[in-house]
Motif scaffolding. Structure first.
Motif, short mmCIF file in Angstrom:
data_model
loop_
_atom_site.label_atom_id
_atom_site.label_comp_id
_atom_site.label_asym_id
_atom_site.label_seq_id
_atom_site.Cartn_x
_atom_site.Cartn_y
_atom_site.Cartn_z
N MET A 183 -29.57 -22.39 -6.76
CA MET A 183 -28.76 -21.40 -6.07
C MET A 183 -29.57 -20.67 -5.01
SD MET A 183 -26.52 -19.94 -9.27
CE MET A 183 -25.40 -18.97 -8.28
N ASP A 184 -30.89 -20.50 -5.25
CA ASP A 184 -31.76 -19.84 -4.27
C ASP A 184 -31.75 -20.56 -2.93
OD1 ASP A 184 -32.63 -17.68 -5.72
OD2 ASP A 184 -34.35 -18.73 -6.59
N GLN A 185 -31.43 -21.86 -2.93
CA GLN A 185 -31.50 -22.66 -1.72
C GLN A 185 -30.22 -22.60 -0.89
OE1 GLN A 185 -34.52 -23.92 -1.11
NE2 GLN A 185 -35.05 -22.99 -3.08
N ALA A 186 -29.21 -21.90 -1.36
CA ALA A 186 -27.95 -21.83 -0.63
C ALA A 186 -28.16 -21.22 0.75
CB ALA A 186 -26.93 -21.00 -1.42
N ARG A 187 -27.50 -21.78 1.74
CA ARG A 187 -27.67 -21.32 3.12
C ARG A 187 -27.40 -19.84 3.27
NH1 ARG A 187 -24.80 -19.45 6.83
NH2 ARG A 187 -22.89 -19.74 5.63
N GLU A 188 -26.34 -19.36 2.61
CA GLU A 188 -25.94 -17.97 2.80
C GLU A 188 -26.92 -16.97 2.21
OE1 GLU A 188 -23.01 -19.64 -0.37
OE2 GLU A 188 -24.22 -20.39 1.30
N LEU A 189 -27.92 -17.46 1.44
CA LEU A 189 -28.90 -16.56 0.82
C LEU A 189 -30.21 -16.47 1.60
CD1 LEU A 189 -28.50 -17.51 -2.95
CD2 LEU A 189 -27.57 -15.51 -1.77
N ARG A 190 -30.34 -17.17 2.71
CA ARG A 190 -31.62 -17.23 3.41
C ARG A 190 -32.09 -15.85 3.87
NH1 ARG A 190 -30.14 -22.55 7.10
NH2 ARG A 190 -30.17 -24.07 5.38
N SER A 191 -31.18 -14.95 4.17
CA SER A 191 -31.56 -13.62 4.67
C SER A 191 -31.78 -12.62 3.56
CB SER A 191 -30.47 -13.10 5.62
OG SER A 191 -30.26 -13.97 6.70
N PHE A 192 -31.65 -13.04 2.30
CA PHE A 192 -31.68 -12.08 1.20
C PHE A 192 -32.70 -12.48 0.14
CE2 PHE A 192 -27.12 -12.36 2.62
CZ PHE A 192 -27.16 -11.23 3.42
N GLN A 193 -33.91 -12.76 0.55
CA GLN A 193 -34.94 -13.23 -0.37
C GLN A 193 -35.99 -12.16 -0.68
OE1 GLN A 193 -34.83 -16.12 -2.00
NE2 GLN A 193 -32.93 -16.74 -0.98
N THR A 194 -35.92 -10.99 -0.06
CA THR A 194 -36.90 -9.94 -0.34
C THR A 194 -36.77 -9.46 -1.78
OG1 THR A 194 -35.35 -8.29 0.51
CG2 THR A 194 -37.00 -9.15 2.04
N GLN A 195 -37.87 -8.98 -2.35
CA GLN A 195 -37.87 -8.51 -3.73
C GLN A 195 -37.57 -7.01 -3.80
OE1 GLN A 195 -38.03 -10.04 -6.58
NE2 GLN A 195 -38.43 -12.10 -5.81
N PRO A 196 -36.79 -6.57 -4.79
CA PRO A 196 -36.55 -5.14 -4.96
C PRO A 196 -37.84 -4.41 -5.30
CG PRO A 196 -34.98 -6.46 -6.24
CD PRO A 196 -36.04 -7.40 -5.76
N LEU A 197 -37.95 -3.16 -4.85
CA LEU A 197 -39.13 -2.36 -5.16
C LEU A 197 -39.14 -1.93 -6.63
CD1 LEU A 197 -39.23 -0.07 -1.98
CD2 LEU A 197 -40.62 -2.10 -2.47
#
Length: 311
Positions: free
Chosen positions: A10-24
């Protein structure tokens, strides 16, 4: 497929490319952020029972209840989220299996709230398996994506030829009464459903993707100003599907209508799909309930009890 493999895919889904930063606060998929739920129903001594239950917080099911007066043999399992909603970095995994001849109703305790996010995303992977002669109503309450939320869901379904599944996704545009920018103010909402036969033959797959700022959301063939929608699939044998379609009345009167709905055939003789849009959640619930009642009556010769399951 193991949980970490599913999450990785699921991490590889195109729509997720901009949302890979980790929460603080806590990294994505950290302990306490991975909810796991496994429900298994089977026939025991002539009764459908919840024989297999495994849960990892924040997902919880306590026990099966038999309070449906119109179908007293039906075990009812509300899914409880003890985390107060879906948060950034959450990863949910839900597996539901219905054994030969068994039946069940699975819902949620309340609406699924996807909270506002400033890092990463939340995901959910579901598998649903119905063996020969099984019957399942899997009807979660509304999903409410808050402003700036990111959520992806994949549901893999396997249904035997003579089984019946009623599976629903109902979504609200956001907390529209809270703030004007909440209406479809989400960053991304993605949901995919794939249905197969036990031999692996694919019947159909459907994906809904809503991204922030998409101008097509209010096109006439999409939401056209409505704020709630439902996609309800009924996978059932062709003869049952034909009876349901004949009985269900399309609700399409655009002038001053609070809700619109209609039923269409699924590919490969898989069954039917109800699509409904409405002004408020209760308008769409009413259309779903009309369809649900006909499905239950035709598939199980039972009706619905008075009132709603959803409270």
């Amino acid at each position: 497929m193991a949980l970490h493999e599913r999450l990785g895919r699921m991490d590889q889904a195109r729509e997720l490319r901009s949302f890979q930063t980790q929460p603080l606060q806590m990294r994505a998929a950290a302990p306490g952020k991975v909810g796991v739920l496994r429900l298994g129903f089977s026939m025991r001594d002539g009764r459908s029972v919840l024989h297999d239950l495994y849960r990892v917080a924040p997902l919880l099911v306590q026990q099966a209840l038999y309070w449906d007066e119109a179908m007293p043999e039906l075990p009812v399992c509300p899914i409880i989220s003890i985390g107060g909603g879906i948060l950034q970095g959450d990863r949910y995994k839900i597996d539901i299996s219905i054994g030969e001849g068994a039946c069940a109703h699975v819902t949620t305790q309340s609406a699924n709230r996807i909270h506002r996010m400033d890092a990463n995303y939340a995901s959910q992977h579901q598998t649903v398996i119905l063996q020969a002669g099984a019957y399942l109503e899997y009807l979660p309450d509304f999903t409410i994506p808050y402003r700036d939320s990111r959520f992806i869901s994949e549901t893999d379904i396997v249904v035997a030829e003579d089984a019946t599944l009623l599976y629903g996704e109902m979504v609200l545009a956001g907390r529209k009464h809270h703030h004007a920018e909440e209406r479809f103010g989400l960053d991304m909402f993605s949901t995919t459903v794939t249905v197969r036969r036990p031999d692996g033959r694919k019947l159909f797959s459907e994906k809904i993707l809503i991204e922030k700022g998409d101008p097509t959301i209010d096109f006439a063939a999409v939401m056209r100003g409505f704020d709630a929608f439902a996609n309800i699939i009924c996978v059932t044998p062709p003869e049952i599907a034909a009876r349901i379609k004949e009985r269900f009345e399309t609700n399409f009167s655009p002038e001053a209508a609070r809700a619109l709905s209609g039923v269409s055939r699924l590919p490969n003789g898989a069954g039917l799909m109800l699509r409904a849009v409405g002004i408020e959640s209760y308008d769409v619930r009413g259309e779903v309930r009309r369809f649900w009642r006909v499905v239950r009556e035709e598939a199980r010769s039972r009706t619905l009890p008075p009132g709603y399951y959803w409270r």
